[in-house]
Design an enzyme around this catalytic site. Structure first.
Site, PDB file in Angstrom:
ATOM      1  N   LYS A 182       0.829  -1.209   0.000  1.00  0.00           N
ATOM      2  CA  LYS A 182       0.000   0.000   0.000  1.00  0.00           C
ATOM      3  C   LYS A 182       0.868   1.266   0.000  1.00  0.00           C
ATOM      4  O   LYS A 182       2.098   1.204  -0.073  1.00  0.00           O
ATOM      5  CB  LYS A 182      -0.941  -0.030   1.205  1.00  0.00           C
ATOM      6  CG  LYS A 182      -1.887  -1.248   1.221  1.00  0.00           C
ATOM      7  CD  LYS A 182      -2.838  -1.234   0.071  1.00  0.00           C
ATOM      8  CE  LYS A 182      -3.692  -2.488  -0.064  1.00  0.00           C
ATOM      9  NZ  LYS A 182      -4.285  -3.026   1.129  1.00  0.00           N
ATOM     10  N   HIS A 183       0.234   2.416   0.097  1.00  0.00           N
ATOM     11  CA  HIS A 183       0.948   3.689  -0.085  1.00  0.00           C
ATOM     12  C   HIS A 183       1.984   3.944   0.999  1.00  0.00           C
ATOM     13  O   HIS A 183       3.047   4.516   0.728  1.00  0.00           O
ATOM     14  CB  HIS A 183      -0.050   4.842  -0.147  1.00  0.00           C
ATOM     15  CG  HIS A 183      -0.939   4.772  -1.335  1.00  0.00           C
ATOM     16  ND1 HIS A 183      -2.097   4.018  -1.354  1.00  0.00           N
ATOM     17  CD2 HIS A 183      -0.835   5.328  -2.566  1.00  0.00           C
ATOM     18  CE1 HIS A 183      -2.664   4.125  -2.545  1.00  0.00           C
ATOM     19  NE2 HIS A 183      -1.922   4.915  -3.297  1.00  0.00           N
TER      20      HIS A 183
END
Length: 366
Positions: A182-183
């Site tokens: 994820k980010h």
């Protein structure tokens, strides 16, 4: 091998974790609240509660809203199973709304016709990092007195009409994931954000066995729950990662621009879009093959070439724990049948991007 996604860890991240390992608190200490405050401030929300996974955060979000046996909730089939299975764990029945062909997001135009007297909740998923049309969804939910939980596990760093995802401008709770692809990452982890004090306190309780603290040593367990706590070690990493989030999103967007510049005229593909109301944070770059019969071949040949593409997702209602009939959401099923996720992450090298595109074009031209 070039993965479809991976974490970016630098020396600052490593130092932040070592500092906590040498401190008095490695869990249940001050770094957890510090991370929660920083995340809430970044997103523009009043409260954030950090969890040991996005799945845990979803479970506690649904539980905080009182979702129970006999209720139903509406969501999308193009999502990871946790969006649905956490509601099922509470006894609620999932109802599936078909998706938009171009974004893979819930088609809000179909939402209202799915609402029944048992519907209590709508869970839009910001697939790949592109926000759902939240204002329209919120207006429908308000008319029918429904709760809204944004599953934003793909969408940290995105915005809708200028509002950061996580601000809860058009929802009661927003959930994030901090898995390594994820980010930002905390190793494993997640969070639930809200602007409602009562929901915030319920989220805190659900994270920690249902406990409400009293004076001195006293506490009471008001409902049975689990240990969903995240550690100070993880939150130290999360704080360090959060400082780099804007840079991470900028790089993801540049990778997406590169793919679009090289593949937009390819007659075999449809590419992701960015609607006027959205700022896309590109957790994924999902291409769709116009000839779905070639999907498995393309997938296997790319992997054989060292490009670890992935598919997101098998429609949730096809899984044995639900086993709903095929054909329920035809656009979603068609989307799934064509989708392949190309590598996209901040540390991917330019030469790796050229290699991905060249191999893909070579395979498609055969």
């Amino acid at each position: 091998m070039i993965p479809y996604g991976r974490q970016y860890i630098d020396e600052e991240d490593i130092r932040s974790v070592i500092e906590i390992l040498r401190s008095d608190f490695i869990t249940q200490g001050p770094k957890v609240e510090e991370f929660e405050r920083a995340l809430a401030e970044y997103c523009g929300a009043t409260y954030a509660v950090a969890f040991n996974s996005g799945t845990s955060a979803l479970y506690c979000a649904y539980r905080a809203l009182g979702i129970k046996e006999g209720d139903s909730f509406i969501t999308t089939p193009i999502t990871f199973t946790a969006t649905v299975s956490m509601g099922v764990m509470l006894g609620a029945k999932p109802i599936f709304c078909d998706v938009e062909e171009d974004t893979g997001n819930m088609d809000v135009n179909l939402l209202e016709e799915l609402i029944t007297q048992n519907t209590k909740l709508v869970v839009p998923v910001h697939y790949a990092g592109h926000p759902v049309n939240m204002q329209k969804l919120w207006e429908i939910a308000q008319r029918h007195n429904l709760w809204v939980v944004e599953d934003a596990c793909h969408a940290l760093g995105s915005s809708y009409k200028g509002y950061k995802t996580g601000s809860c401008k058009y929802s009661h709770i927003t959930v994030f994931s901090f898995h390594p692809v994820k980010h930002i990452t905390t190793g494993e982890g997640g969070a639930a954000l809200t602007n409602d004090r009562d929901l915030y306190e319920k989220l805190l309780q659900c994270r920690n066995h249902g406990i409400r603290r009293g004076e001195d040593w006293e506490y009471s367990v008001e409902f049975p729950s689990f240990n969903f706590r995240i550690t100070d070690i993880q939150c130290a990493l999360g704080l360090s990662q959060l400082k780099k989030l804007s840079t991470f999103v900028e790089r993801r967007r540049k990778v997406a621009e590169f793919y679009k510049s090289r593949l937009s005229n390819n007659p075999h593909l449809d590419l992701p879009v960015e609607k006027p109301y959205a700022f896309h944070s590109y957790h994924l770059f999902p291409i769709r093959l116009r000839d779905e019969k070639r999907r498995r071949e393309v997938f296997r040949r790319l992997r054989q070439s060292g490009i670890f593409v992935q598919v997101h997702y098998i429609p949730v209602y096809w899984h044995p724990f639900l086993n709903y009939p095929k054909g329920l959401c035809p656009v979603a099923e068609r989307f799934y049948s064509k989708e392949v996720s190309l590598p996209i992450y901040p540390s991917i090298k330019d030469e790796e991007l050229y290699y991905v595109v060249e191999k893909l074009e070579e395979i498609l031209s055969d």
